[in-house]
Design a protein around this motif. Sequence first.
Motif, mmCIF file in Angstrom:
data_model
loop_
_atom_site.group_PDB
_atom_site.id
_atom_site.type_symbol
_atom_site.label_atom_id
_atom_site.label_comp_id
_atom_site.label_asym_id
_atom_site.label_seq_id
_atom_site.Cartn_x
_atom_site.Cartn_y
_atom_site.Cartn_z
ATOM 1 N N ASP A 190 16.746 -1.483 -0.935
ATOM 2 C CA ASP A 190 16.822 -1.043 0.464
ATOM 3 C C ASP A 190 17.417 -2.140 1.336
ATOM 4 O OD1 ASP A 190 15.526 1.455 -0.014
ATOM 5 O OD2 ASP A 190 13.599 0.421 -0.049
ATOM 6 N N VAL A 191 17.121 -3.386 1.010
ATOM 7 C CA VAL A 191 17.628 -4.528 1.781
ATOM 8 C C VAL A 191 18.071 -5.614 0.811
ATOM 9 C CG1 VAL A 191 17.125 -6.297 3.516
ATOM 10 C CG2 VAL A 191 16.021 -4.052 3.689
ATOM 11 N N VAL A 192 19.231 -6.186 1.081
ATOM 12 C CA VAL A 192 19.668 -7.418 0.420
ATOM 13 C C VAL A 192 19.850 -8.465 1.513
ATOM 14 C CG1 VAL A 192 21.554 -8.578 -0.800
ATOM 15 C CG2 VAL A 192 20.774 -6.326 -1.565
ATOM 16 N N SER A 193 19.256 -9.628 1.324
ATOM 17 C CA SER A 193 19.400 -10.716 2.301
ATOM 18 C C SER A 193 20.110 -11.895 1.665
ATOM 19 C CB SER A 193 18.039 -11.152 2.848
ATOM 20 O OG SER A 193 17.176 -11.589 1.807
ATOM 21 N N MET A 194 20.890 -12.571 2.502
ATOM 22 C CA MET A 194 21.584 -13.806 2.112
ATOM 23 C C MET A 194 21.393 -14.807 3.245
ATOM 24 S SD MET A 194 25.240 -12.297 0.804
ATOM 25 C CE MET A 194 25.459 -11.495 -0.783
ATOM 26 N N PHE A 195 20.390 -15.636 3.152
ATOM 27 C CA PHE A 195 20.108 -16.618 4.195
ATOM 28 C C PHE A 195 20.692 -17.969 3.783
ATOM 29 C CE2 PHE A 195 16.463 -13.622 4.681
ATOM 30 C CZ PHE A 195 16.854 -13.101 5.905
ATOM 31 N N HIS A 196 21.732 -18.396 4.479
ATOM 32 C CA HIS A 196 22.389 -19.670 4.214
ATOM 33 C C HIS A 196 22.747 -19.792 2.727
ATOM 34 C CE1 HIS A 196 22.009 -21.319 8.264
ATOM 35 N NE2 HIS A 196 20.975 -20.511 8.324
ATOM 36 N N TYR A 197 23.405 -18.733 2.282
ATOM 37 C CA TYR A 197 23.838 -18.627 0.890
ATOM 38 C C TYR A 197 25.353 -18.538 0.770
ATOM 39 C CZ TYR A 197 24.836 -16.248 -3.547
ATOM 40 O OH TYR A 197 25.356 -15.893 -4.762
ATOM 41 N N LEU A 198 25.989 -17.720 1.618
ATOM 42 C CA LEU A 198 27.423 -17.474 1.483
ATOM 43 C C LEU A 198 28.245 -18.749 1.589
ATOM 44 C CD1 LEU A 198 28.460 -14.229 3.418
ATOM 45 C CD2 LEU A 198 28.584 -14.669 0.958
ATOM 46 N N GLU A 199 27.792 -19.690 2.415
ATOM 47 C CA GLU A 199 28.576 -20.910 2.609
ATOM 48 C C GLU A 199 28.621 -21.772 1.348
ATOM 49 O OE1 GLU A 199 24.472 -21.755 4.552
ATOM 50 O OE2 GLU A 199 25.836 -20.057 4.215
ATOM 51 N N HIS A 200 27.698 -21.522 0.420
ATOM 52 C CA HIS A 200 27.671 -22.262 -0.846
ATOM 53 C C HIS A 200 28.578 -21.633 -1.900
ATOM 54 C CE1 HIS A 200 24.112 -24.873 0.007
ATOM 55 N NE2 HIS A 200 23.833 -23.893 0.846
ATOM 56 N N SER A 201 29.013 -20.409 -1.676
ATOM 57 C CA SER A 201 29.718 -19.656 -2.704
ATOM 58 C C SER A 201 31.170 -20.115 -2.843
ATOM 59 C CB SER A 201 29.683 -18.165 -2.363
ATOM 60 O OG SER A 201 30.490 -17.427 -3.254
ATOM 61 N N THR A 202 31.665 -20.098 -4.077
ATOM 62 C CA THR A 202 33.080 -20.389 -4.305
ATOM 63 C C THR A 202 33.958 -19.222 -3.855
ATOM 64 O OG1 THR A 202 32.942 -19.546 -6.575
ATOM 65 C CG2 THR A 202 32.566 -21.909 -6.246
ATOM 66 N N ASP A 203 33.388 -18.017 -3.774
ATOM 67 C CA ASP A 203 34.158 -16.822 -3.403
ATOM 68 C C ASP A 203 33.269 -15.893 -2.573
ATOM 69 O OD1 ASP A 203 35.719 -14.566 -3.188
ATOM 70 O OD2 ASP A 203 36.277 -14.482 -5.306
ATOM 71 N N PRO A 204 33.174 -16.110 -1.255
ATOM 72 C CA PRO A 204 32.290 -15.280 -0.428
ATOM 73 C C PRO A 204 32.622 -13.797 -0.495
ATOM 74 C CG PRO A 204 33.017 -17.216 0.788
ATOM 75 C CD PRO A 204 33.815 -17.184 -0.471
ATOM 76 N N ASP A 205 33.897 -13.453 -0.608
ATOM 77 C CA ASP A 205 34.274 -12.048 -0.658
ATOM 78 C C ASP A 205 33.666 -11.366 -1.884
ATOM 79 O OD1 ASP A 205 36.080 -9.875 0.509
ATOM 80 O OD2 ASP A 205 36.739 -9.919 -1.583
ATOM 81 N N ARG A 206 33.667 -12.050 -2.999
ATOM 82 C CA ARG A 206 33.071 -11.492 -4.221
ATOM 83 C C ARG A 206 31.566 -11.288 -4.046
ATOM 84 N NH1 ARG A 206 32.183 -14.133 -9.752
ATOM 85 N NH2 ARG A 206 32.249 -12.393 -11.217
ATOM 86 N N GLU A 207 30.910 -12.194 -3.335
ATOM 87 C CA GLU A 207 29.476 -12.052 -3.077
ATOM 88 C C GLU A 207 29.201 -10.830 -2.184
ATOM 89 O OE1 GLU A 207 27.299 -14.013 -4.499
ATOM 90 O OE2 GLU A 207 28.524 -15.736 -5.130
ATOM 91 N N LEU A 208 30.051 -10.623 -1.194
ATOM 92 C CA LEU A 208 29.866 -9.477 -0.308
ATOM 93 C C LEU A 208 30.071 -8.163 -1.059
ATOM 94 C CD1 LEU A 208 31.706 -10.818 2.869
ATOM 95 C CD2 LEU A 208 29.233 -10.596 2.530
ATOM 96 N N ARG A 209 31.030 -8.134 -1.980
ATOM 97 C CA ARG A 209 31.231 -6.935 -2.776
ATOM 98 C C ARG A 209 30.032 -6.688 -3.699
ATOM 99 N NH1 ARG A 209 35.446 -8.153 -5.953
ATOM 100 N NH2 ARG A 209 36.271 -9.988 -4.864
ATOM 101 N N HIS A 250 32.495 -22.870 2.334
ATOM 102 C CA HIS A 250 33.141 -21.945 3.272
ATOM 103 C C HIS A 250 32.250 -21.750 4.493
ATOM 104 C CE1 HIS A 250 36.321 -20.607 0.485
ATOM 105 N NE2 HIS A 250 35.394 -20.696 -0.452
ATOM 106 N N LEU A 251 32.840 -21.857 5.684
ATOM 107 C CA LEU A 251 32.123 -21.574 6.928
ATOM 108 C C LEU A 251 32.953 -20.570 7.718
ATOM 109 C CD1 LEU A 251 31.698 -24.956 6.355
ATOM 110 C CD2 LEU A 251 29.872 -24.368 7.968
ATOM 111 N N MET A 252 32.371 -19.395 7.947
ATOM 112 C CA MET A 252 33.095 -18.236 8.460
ATOM 113 C C MET A 252 32.763 -17.958 9.915
ATOM 114 S SD MET A 252 31.890 -16.480 5.012
ATOM 115 C CE MET A 252 30.674 -17.802 5.036
#
Length: 356
Positions: A190-209, A250-252
């Motif tokens: 029902d919910v997916v959370s990413m708290f201060h996680y995306l900035e660590h990723s090598t590929d944020p777009d892949r994480e969002l998908r 990455h910082l978006m």
Amino acid sequence: MSDARDNSSARVAALRPGYQADLAGGTDRFLAPRRTSCPWCGSGRLTHRLRTTDLLQHKPGRFSLDRCADCGHVFQNPRLTAEGLEFYYRDFYDGLGERRMSGTFGGRGAMYRGRAEAMLPYDPAPKTWLDVGTGHGHFCAAARAVLPGTAFDGLDFTDGVDLAAREGRVDHAHRGAFPDLAPGLTARYDVVSMFHYLEHSTDPDRELRAAHRAVRPGGHLLIEVPDPESRLARLLGRWWLPWLQPQHLHLMPVANLRHRLAELGFTVLAEQHAEAHDPVDLLAAVWLALDHHAPREDAPWLPEPPGAPRRAARTALLLAGVPALLTATLLDRWALRPLSHRLPLSNAYRLVARRD
């Protein structure tokens, strides 16, 4: 206290040969070739944003952040390789750093409850929640007080998530990379959370998908990341803690993330800045500056342990900095925090999005 210090010294000594072997070939091999285009929009109009060192662990190496002049995306350039990521993450969240980081994250219950409460206007009773990048699971443990009927699972690539499961902070632990695990989690949450996680990723777009895959239709995605457009990022320069080099890749800017979520099939329901602000900017900046200029404390990436005179000099400098640390704490909480509701001072932002 003496036994704990002796045990820590023994652990550092045991790790030193391995670190010295890793460093024998220098740190250049930990960096990939430099990019000439923005990884977010593909533009070639890049400008230099920042050069710094590892201000938290003080592992050897120098790191650069570039900014895209077209979309504003800020990214590490050149980026760490897989070998570099392993080297600089080692003993940060786990190993030598586990006790320090567990204490840091474990004492922030009010902040974690605030994050969970951000979901209440949109889904006051989610049945299943996946926290990606959960670490030791402290958010999930605190969020149960806000949502007692929700099952919280955690996902992380470190063994912290296994500890979270053993301690009962998460109901189920997923160990590995989110994009690799997502096919087995399709429409489960029902919910997916990413708290201060995306900035660590090598590929944020892949994480969002991956998040789009794991959230059921009509479910929600909750994201919180550092805000590279914060005025404090400009004012404090390399001493702004959320730059966190070399871990943050990455910082978006918020407009970029909103646009990408819409492309993936999410509708952004809420954008929060002041609510996501963590009032530690000045305190962290003062501490980082003091710690940077003080003699190093012992660490296995140093060729040898510091002697008694250097340890005494470090203690004296840090004690002399206590008034500055106290002043910075008061300013963070009683001056900058109220202004974060009216000025672009927030060091982070939070988005709540619904999967259409």
